[in-house]
Structures are given as structure tokens and as C-alpha cells.
Design a protein around this motif. Structure first.
Motif, mmCIF file in Angstrom:
data_model
loop_
_atom_site.group_PDB
_atom_site.id
_atom_site.type_symbol
_atom_site.label_atom_id
_atom_site.label_comp_id
_atom_site.label_asym_id
_atom_site.label_seq_id
_atom_site.Cartn_x
_atom_site.Cartn_y
_atom_site.Cartn_z
ATOM 1 N N LEU A 61 116.107 13.866 -20.799
ATOM 2 C CA LEU A 61 117.416 13.348 -21.201
ATOM 3 C C LEU A 61 117.738 11.985 -20.597
ATOM 4 N N SER A 62 117.097 11.634 -19.482
ATOM 5 C CA SER A 62 117.346 10.317 -18.889
ATOM 6 C C SER A 62 116.917 9.200 -19.826
ATOM 7 N N SER A 63 116.009 9.498 -20.758
ATOM 8 C CA SER A 63 115.536 8.484 -21.707
ATOM 9 C C SER A 63 116.681 7.961 -22.579
ATOM 10 N N PHE A 64 117.686 8.794 -22.849
ATOM 11 C CA PHE A 64 118.816 8.348 -23.658
ATOM 12 C C PHE A 64 119.618 7.266 -22.941
ATOM 13 N N PHE A 65 119.795 7.425 -21.628
ATOM 14 C CA PHE A 65 120.526 6.426 -20.844
ATOM 15 C C PHE A 65 119.791 5.090 -20.855
ATOM 16 N N TYR A 66 118.492 5.120 -20.569
ATOM 17 C CA TYR A 66 117.722 3.877 -20.512
ATOM 18 C C TYR A 66 117.609 3.226 -21.883
ATOM 19 N N TYR A 67 117.406 4.017 -22.910
ATOM 20 C CA TYR A 67 117.279 3.502 -24.282
ATOM 21 C C TYR A 67 118.565 2.809 -24.713
ATOM 22 N N PHE A 68 119.696 3.494 -24.569
ATOM 23 C CA PHE A 68 120.974 2.924 -25.007
ATOM 24 C C PHE A 68 121.332 1.687 -24.194
ATOM 25 N N THR A 69 121.173 1.767 -22.876
ATOM 26 C CA THR A 69 121.551 0.640 -22.010
ATOM 27 C C THR A 69 120.752 -0.611 -22.353
ATOM 28 N N PHE A 70 119.439 -0.455 -22.525
ATOM 29 C CA PHE A 70 118.589 -1.608 -22.847
ATOM 30 C C PHE A 70 119.011 -2.251 -24.167
ATOM 31 N N LEU A 90 127.011 24.207 -17.002
ATOM 32 C CA LEU A 90 128.392 24.378 -17.452
ATOM 33 C C LEU A 90 129.155 23.056 -17.534
ATOM 34 N N TYR A 91 129.261 22.318 -16.418
ATOM 35 C CA TYR A 91 130.005 21.053 -16.425
ATOM 36 C C TYR A 91 129.342 19.998 -17.315
ATOM 37 N N GLY A 92 128.092 20.249 -17.675
ATOM 38 C CA GLY A 92 127.392 19.323 -18.563
ATOM 39 C C GLY A 92 127.976 19.284 -19.961
ATOM 40 N N VAL A 93 128.861 20.234 -20.280
ATOM 41 C CA VAL A 93 129.523 20.219 -21.591
ATOM 42 C C VAL A 93 130.497 19.040 -21.695
ATOM 43 N N ILE A 94 131.109 18.658 -20.565
ATOM 44 C CA ILE A 94 132.153 17.626 -20.576
ATOM 45 C C ILE A 94 131.636 16.288 -21.113
ATOM 46 N N PRO A 95 130.505 15.752 -20.608
ATOM 47 C CA PRO A 95 130.038 14.477 -21.166
ATOM 48 C C PRO A 95 129.668 14.565 -22.636
ATOM 49 N N ALA A 96 129.208 15.732 -23.102
ATOM 50 C CA ALA A 96 128.909 15.891 -24.527
ATOM 51 C C ALA A 96 130.181 15.738 -25.349
ATOM 52 N N ILE A 132 113.100 22.892 -17.963
ATOM 53 C CA ILE A 132 113.131 21.817 -16.967
ATOM 54 C C ILE A 132 112.608 20.516 -17.586
ATOM 55 N N ASP A 133 111.585 20.636 -18.435
ATOM 56 C CA ASP A 133 111.034 19.446 -19.083
ATOM 57 C C ASP A 133 112.052 18.808 -20.022
ATOM 58 N N PHE A 134 112.826 19.616 -20.723
ATOM 59 C CA PHE A 134 113.832 19.083 -21.638
ATOM 60 C C PHE A 134 114.917 18.325 -20.870
ATOM 61 N N ILE A 135 115.397 18.906 -19.783
ATOM 62 C CA ILE A 135 116.413 18.235 -18.962
ATOM 63 C C ILE A 135 115.866 16.900 -18.446
ATOM 64 N N ALA A 136 114.592 16.898 -18.020
ATOM 65 C CA ALA A 136 113.978 15.669 -17.503
ATOM 66 C C ALA A 136 113.910 14.587 -18.584
ATOM 67 N N THR A 177 128.350 8.086 -19.907
ATOM 68 C CA THR A 177 128.229 9.434 -20.474
ATOM 69 C C THR A 177 126.781 9.900 -20.527
ATOM 70 N N TYR A 178 125.877 9.022 -20.968
ATOM 71 C CA TYR A 178 124.457 9.403 -21.021
ATOM 72 C C TYR A 178 123.886 9.655 -19.629
ATOM 73 N N TYR A 179 124.349 8.885 -18.648
ATOM 74 C CA TYR A 179 123.889 9.124 -17.275
ATOM 75 C C TYR A 179 124.343 10.501 -16.799
ATOM 76 N N TRP A 180 125.581 10.858 -17.111
ATOM 77 C CA TRP A 180 126.128 12.161 -16.730
ATOM 78 C C TRP A 180 125.342 13.286 -17.410
ATOM 79 N N ILE A 181 125.035 13.092 -18.685
ATOM 80 C CA ILE A 181 124.247 14.097 -19.412
ATOM 81 C C ILE A 181 122.880 14.291 -18.779
ATOM 82 N N SER A 182 122.269 13.191 -18.342
ATOM 83 C CA SER A 182 120.907 13.267 -17.787
ATOM 84 C C SER A 182 120.836 14.091 -16.510
#
Length: 443
Positions: free
Chosen positions: A415-424, A334-340, A409-413, A324-329
Motif C-alpha cells: 500500500l505504500s506504493s500508492f503514496f509514492y506514486y501519487f506524490t511523484f 480498525l482505525y484504517g477505515v478513517i483515511p479510506a 502482510i504482503d498486501f499491507i506492505a 491520506t495515502y500515507y495513513w492508509i499505508s
């Protein structure tokens, strides 16, 4: 037992009203945007939430211990009063002075954290012990399911109205029909959802005063020092018990990881929706959709929490959350609502799982204290991720031009930190669990 019979149990009824009204805040659909319109930056927003979490960390467990000694109702009532004050502060603060605004929001976050800590564990312990006294504790998952559906039903109304209150076009029509000067921007509307929330806070106060606590959980003492010492002993004993009970410790560790990571993202969901090009008026419909999702899937969440083996449940939820976090990143429009929405379902299910297993393993005399450790571990994580994200976002945003920042654009960039943080942290916690489980079976 029918729903009507459950609602006739006074403390359970008041618990449901208190929880549903406490979190029914009209400004939640536009939470981040509200702070920005008051003149705060995104980094200040993140740091203010760190202050909120730090306050809960400092007050959470002592408040749970005081609930077990001084009385749980007293803390729930005090929580509702502090809640009313902290909302009133931002409702009336003047916005001409940026330093004053930040200072008021700083105090607001401290009081909000204190109110959350005071109620945390105490309201739940009052309701659960009432069921246990009547020999009906097996109904607790059903009560949580009812609470989830009730909160979600109210949430549909609150989120739809709250987002509409913040939409300039919609409110212009309302203002015109009333013969008032039409708003020019969201800054002209930002106090309206706050005032609406202030009214709902009165309902939470009503429910808090309506709770009953016939006898103290621990022997009372006229000596205040002795009572405080008893509270500290309860805290230390509960802490030792949590640390020496791997079953409970690992449930709390996983809970904190899932909850604080998701809470950090969901706190900024209005900024996320704006970044993926969703108009503000639709924020309410998304929030209503979330509430409908909770109502429809509350039963499924309860069945998963009760029926799945703990290890299977945690691994399944962990893999789903990483995906889910990868999808959000990816920041899909519009389709970004689904993983949320998927993330919300995962956290809803995780909360029922944790409450179910913790209450099964905890004795009545220190239930509020142990449940407060649950809040403590969450807020330690939430404070940590808040500091890390604020620092990371500030450094990352320096790499983008003002035009790119305006386009989020900076905010979207970031969001990948959530995937790496949670996974680790999920892998690290699981390795720690595996090593301990090899020595002594935990689940």
C-alpha cells in the motif's frame, strides 16, 4: 427552483435514475473477494481491471463523438443493454474450469468497459443541454449534488444488503429460516449479490429508454460513412481544443491523477478491510457510512468546488490526498477505515469541481466528446497503475511466506506504493503547470 421542479425535467430525472441504478451493484462491497472466490488471483484481478480500463480508452472518445453525431440517447440505451449482458455472464458462468472462468471474466471486463464508455458523457450531456435549452444551466451543480445524495441513499441499502449477502453467519440464519441447506463458505454465496445486481440493471435500462433527444446535435446524414467521418472530425477537433486550452488540459490532468489512483485503491477496498481485520458483515456498514458521508457533505463539496480558486483547491486536495495515502499505508487495524473515508470525500469533491469547470468551458456541440476525453485520461491512468501494481505486487509477494500472505502482510506492505506514486505524479504535474503558468496565466 425546488427539488420537485427539477425532478419534473424529464432528462434530468432519467439521468438521476440512470446514474443511481447503473452503479448500484450489490457486489461492490465485496468486489475483490468475489473475484477471488470465483478462483482468480489478486494479480489476475488487477490485470482484468487493466483490460477494463483499456477498453474504455479505446471506446471512450469515439463513443462520445458518436453521441454528438448519431444521438446521445442511442448510446445510453446501448450502454444499459451491454451492462445487463456483462452482469449476466458472471451470474451464470460455471466455476469448475479456471481457464473458462478467467475467459468469461475477461469478456465481462471488455463489455463492462464498453458499457461505461458508451454512457460516459452522453447521459451527462443530455441532462445538461436540457437545462441549457431552458436557460437553467446554473442548476447543474445542484443536479450533481442531488445525484450524489440519491446515489448515496441507494448506496446505503445496496452496500448493507450486499455485504450481508456475503456473510456466511448472517446468510445461514436466512437459509435456515427458509428450510434451505446452509452455506459453508462465501463461495456458496458469491452469485447472490450478482443476481441482485442483474435486477437493478433493468432499472437502468428503463431510465435509458425514458430519455428524450428531440433534435440531433449535429446535422444528420443518411450516408453512414459521412456520419462516421463527422464523428471522427468531432473527435479530432475536440482533442485539439483540449490540448490547446491549458485551463481544460490541466483540470483533466489533475482529475485523472486523483481519480485513477483512488479508484485503484478503492477497487480493492474489500481486500484492504479484510487485511485490517474487519469482519465481512461490517463491510456493508462501512459502505453505508460512506453513503451517509456523501449525503451529509455533498453540499460542502459543491460549495468548495464552486467557491475555492482552482489553484488553491488543487493544492489543498493534493496535500490532503498525500497525507491520506500515507495513513492508509500504515495498515492500522480498525482505525484504517478513517483515511479510506477521507479519500472518498476528497474524490467526491474533486469530481464536482471538474464537472463544474469543464461544463462551463465547453460548448454544447461537442460537450459529450470533451467529457469523453475526461474518461479517456482517467482510464489511461487507471490502466497504467493497474499494470504497475499487478507487477509490483507479484514481485513483492514473492518475498513473503505462504503464512504471511495468508495474513495479508504482503498486501499491507504494497500500500505504500500508492503514496509514492501519487506524490511523484502530483509534484511532476504541478511543476509542469507552474512552468506553463509562468508563460501564460492558466487559472
Amino acid at each position: 427552483m425546488t427539488l420537485n421542479e427539477i425532478l419534473h425535467i424529464r432528462n434530468v430525472r432519467c439521468f438521476l435514475i440512470f446514474r443511481s441504478s447503473y452503479f448500484a451493484r450489490f457486489y461492490y462491497p465485496v468486489f475483490t473477494l468475489l473475484y477471488l472466490d470465483y478462483g482468480l488471483t489478486l494479480s489476475q484481478f488487477a490485470m482484468l481491471n487493466v483490460v477494463w480500463a483499456a477498453t474504455i480508452v479505446l471506446a471512450e472518445v469515439p463513443s462520445g463523438a458518436f453521441a454528438d453525431t448519431l444521438g446521445r440517447k442511442k448510446l445510453v440505451v446501448l450502454s444499459s443493454l451491454v451492462m445487463f449482458i456483462e452482469i449476466a455472464m458472471i451470474a451464470f458462468v460455471p466455476t469448475g474450469n479456471a481457464t473458462l472462468v478467467f475467459s468469461v471474466f475477461l469478456v465481462n471486463r471488455v463489455l463492462s468497459g464498453l458499457a461505461m464508455a458508451l454512457a460516459s458523457g452522453a447521459d451527462e450531456a443530455l441532462a445538461y443541454d436540457t437545462l441549457k435549452e431552458q436557460g437553467k444551466e446554473e442548476l447543474w451543480p445542484r443536479v450533481l449534488q442531488i445525484q450524489l445524495r440519491l446515489s448515496s441513499g441507494i448506496g446505503i441499502f445496496v452496500t448493507l444488503i450486499g455485504a450481508a449477502m456475503y456473510d456466511v453467519e448472517f446468510m445461514t440464519r436466512i437459509f435456515d429460516s427458509l428450510g434451505l441447506v446452509a452455506p459453508e463458505s462465501t463461495k456458496d454465496l458469491m452469485r447472490i449479490p450478482v443476481f441482485a445486481t442483474l435486477i437493478v440493471a433493468l432499472v437502468a435500462m428503463y431510465a435509458a429508454f425514458g430519455m428524450r433527444e428531440d433534435t440531433p446535435v449535429l446535422p444528420s446524414s443518411d450516408n453512414k460513412l459521412a456520419t462516421i467521418q463527422a464523428s471522427l472530425r468531432v473527435t479530432l477537433n475536440a482533442g485539439r481544443w483540449v490540448l490547446s486550452t491549458p485551463y481544460v488540459l490541466f483540470i483533466l490532468l489533475y482529475y485523472s491523477l486523483f481519480e485513477h489512483t483512488s479508484r485503484m485503491f478503492l477497487t480493492m477496498d474489500s481486500q484492504y478491510y479484510r487485511a485490517i481485520d474487519i469482519p465481512i458483515i461490517y463491510f456493508g456498514f462501512i459502505g453505508a457510512g460512506v453513503s451517509v458521508l456523501k449525503i451529509l457533505f455533498a453540499g460542502q463539496s459543491r460549495r468548495l468546488a464552486e467557491s475555492m480558486a482552482p489553484k488553491t483547491f488543487i493544492v489543498t486536495m493534493g496535500i490532503a490526498t498525500m497525507a491520506t495515502y500515507y495513513w492508509i499505508s500504515l495498515g492500522w487495524s480498525l482505525y484504517g477505515v478513517i483515511p479510506a473515508l477521507v479519500l472518498i470525500f476528497i474524490i467526491m469533491t474533486m469530481n464536482i469541481f471538474v464537472s463544474y469547470h469543464l461544463n462551463k468551458k465547453t460548448e454544447s456541440y461537442n460537450r459529450a466528446t470533451v467529457l469523453s476525453f475526461k474518461g479517456l485520461m482517467f482510464n489511461l491512468g487507471y490502466g497504467s497503475i493497474g499494470v504497475l501494481y499487478a507487477y509490483y505486487y507479484k514481485r513483492l509477494s514473492q518475498q513473503y511466506s505462504p503464512e504471511e500472505i495468508e495474513q495479508h502482510i504482503d498486501f499491507i506492505a504494497s500500500l505504500s506504493s500508492f503514496f509514492y506514486y501519487f506524490t511523484f505524479l502530483f509534484i511532476a504535474t504541478s511543476v509542469f503547470f507552474y512552468i506553463n503558468n509562468e508563460k501564460t496565466k492558466i487559472f
